[in-house]
Design a protein around this motif. Structure first.
Motif, PDB file in Angstrom:
ATOM      1  N   GLY A  48       0.807  -1.224   0.000  1.00  0.00           N
ATOM      2  CA  GLY A  48       0.000   0.000   0.000  1.00  0.00           C
ATOM      3  C   GLY A  48       0.837   1.270   0.000  1.00  0.00           C
ATOM      4  O   GLY A  48       0.369   2.337  -0.393  1.00  0.00           O
ATOM      5  N   ARG A  49       2.088   1.134   0.416  1.00  0.00           N
ATOM      6  CA  ARG A  49       2.946   2.329   0.478  1.00  0.00           C
ATOM      7  C   ARG A  49       3.302   2.858  -0.905  1.00  0.00           C
ATOM      8  O   ARG A  49       3.804   3.964  -1.059  1.00  0.00           O
ATOM      9  N   ILE A  50       3.079   2.054  -1.920  1.00  0.00           N
ATOM     10  CA  ILE A  50       3.579   2.396  -3.255  1.00  0.00           C
ATOM     11  C   ILE A  50       3.039   3.728  -3.767  1.00  0.00           C
ATOM     12  O   ILE A  50       3.719   4.440  -4.512  1.00  0.00           O
ATOM     13  N   CYS A 195       8.180 -11.971  -0.670  1.00  0.00           N
ATOM     14  CA  CYS A 195       8.393 -11.348   0.642  1.00  0.00           C
ATOM     15  C   CYS A 195       9.577 -12.075   1.260  1.00  0.00           C
ATOM     16  O   CYS A 195       9.451 -13.221   1.717  1.00  0.00           O
ATOM     17  N   VAL A 196      10.729 -11.413   1.233  1.00  0.00           N
ATOM     18  CA  VAL A 196      11.961 -12.098   1.651  1.00  0.00           C
ATOM     19  C   VAL A 196      12.045 -12.270   3.167  1.00  0.00           C
ATOM     20  O   VAL A 196      12.849 -13.059   3.662  1.00  0.00           O
ATOM     21  N   THR A 197      11.215 -11.554   3.877  1.00  0.00           N
ATOM     22  CA  THR A 197      11.297 -11.614   5.340  1.00  0.00           C
ATOM     23  C   THR A 197      10.425 -12.712   5.939  1.00  0.00           C
ATOM     24  O   THR A 197      10.853 -13.418   6.852  1.00  0.00           O
ATOM     25  N   TYR A 198       9.205 -12.870   5.409  1.00  0.00           N
ATOM     26  CA  TYR A 198       8.280 -13.818   6.055  1.00  0.00           C
ATOM     27  C   TYR A 198       7.921 -15.037   5.216  1.00  0.00           C
ATOM     28  O   TYR A 198       7.406 -16.010   5.760  1.00  0.00           O
TER      29      TYR A 198
HETATM   30 FE1  SF4 Z   1       8.390  -6.779   1.487  1.00  0.00          FE
HETATM   31 FE2  SF4 Z   1       7.821  -8.766   3.165  1.00  0.00          FE
HETATM   32 FE3  SF4 Z   1       9.348  -6.776   3.971  1.00  0.00          FE
HETATM   33 FE4  SF4 Z   1       6.760  -6.374   3.551  1.00  0.00          FE
HETATM   34  S1  SF4 Z   1       7.660  -7.704   5.144  1.00  0.00           S
HETATM   35  S2  SF4 Z   1       8.435  -5.014   2.897  1.00  0.00           S
HETATM   36  S3  SF4 Z   1       6.369  -7.714   1.792  1.00  0.00           S
HETATM   37  S4  SF4 Z   1       9.851  -8.244   2.351  1.00  0.00           S
END
Ligand code: SF4
Length: 284
Positions: A48-50, A195-198
């Protein structure tokens, strides 16, 4: 350059959303738009930040509601190119009703889904795009639900433009967004955006191994809806490229009788005293 602003995205390093931002900026410039010709409307989520990261009109809406706002913007000023953007949770969970009806309504809008198959902003829960068996904090024993396939969903409700891409393919994604902008009607572009984090399952490598570009399928015809549906089913919804386009169907705006070329924002819609008196008399 025109579509860059000085806001630094706060997405995690490596997030697929960076490429989608760049692709929108490039596509807008390539089709000859100026910042004042473009409106980007977003929902809620990391994606949504885009709307704040592109130098144009922007509206960061509420969860799942980017499409109603985008349609309102288009109705008010038909001269604007309108892009709606949001995540898979935004578009296929809380916003699903809007997504389906916006597709079948066929207004001249481009909808880009930043599909990472998880909820990133709220730190990793199962989304409607997560595969059955997907383990997250909200489904510790694995999701027991089936996932939505955007291509098949769109085709089944009368979409006139369906495309799918991968955020690593910046060139291909930019071209698809250009085609979506030029399409006379609603264009859905679903973009695999890791999503590289989750999401440690649907990674860049996973997509590279599993996606099938339609250009590599012999005899593929993007004007054949049945073929598009069966091909998507055959490859588990992982086909990319221009999957379907119907150039015969006119957009909503062209079919509404009396819908003026000039947007509402530019029309003088004030009532004359005479018309006002008539209305008062009618309702008295
Ligand atoms: Fe991107 Fe996942 Fe980080 Fe959100 S949590 S900014 S989707 S990598």
């Amino acid at each position: 350059k025109e579509f860059r602003n000085n806001v630094k995205p706060n997405w995690c390093p490596g997030c697929g959303d960076f490429s989608i931002q760049a692709a929108i900026q490039r596509a807008a410039a390539n089709v000859g738009l100026e910042p004042e010709n473009l409106a980007v409307i977003s929902g809620i989520g990391c994606s949504g930040r885009i709307s704040g990261y592109i130098n144009c009109y922007g509206f960061h809406g509420i969860h799942g509601r980017s499409l109603p706002i985008a349609q309102g913007v288009k109705m008010a000023n038909r001269e604007l190119t309108v892009i709606a953007a949001g995540g898979d949770g935004d578009g296929f969970a809380i916003g699903m009703g809007h997504t389906v009806h916006a597709i079948r309504r066929n207004m001249n809008i481009t909808y880009i889904v930043m599909d990472n198959q998880i909820y990133g902003l709220t730190k990793g829960q199962t989304s409607p795009r997560s595969a059955t068996g997907f383990v997250t904090k909200s489904t510790p024993q694995g999701s027991i639900e089936s996932s939505i396939t955007p291509v098949e969903l769109a085709l089944s409700v009368g979409a006139t433009f369906v495309a799918q891409s991968f955020s690593s393919d910046l060139k291909g994604l930019t071209e698809l967004i250009e085609r979506g902008i030029k399409h006379e009607g609603f264009s859905l572009i679903n973009v695999f955006s890791p999503c590289v984090t989750y999401n440690k399952v649907n990674t860049y490598d996973w997509f590279k191994e599993n996606i099938v570009p339609v250009e590599t399928i012999e005899g593929y015809d993007p004007h054949d809806r049945i073929k598009a549906m069966s091909t998507s089913m055959k490859y588990n919804g992982l086909i990319t490229g221009l999957i379907y386009q119907n150039t015969e169907q006119k957009p909503y705006e062209a079919l509404v009788k009396g819908f003026k070329e000039e947007g509402l924002a530019k029309q003088d819609i004030r009532l004359s005293q005479e018309d006002f008196d008539k209305l008062v008399a009618e309702f008295a």
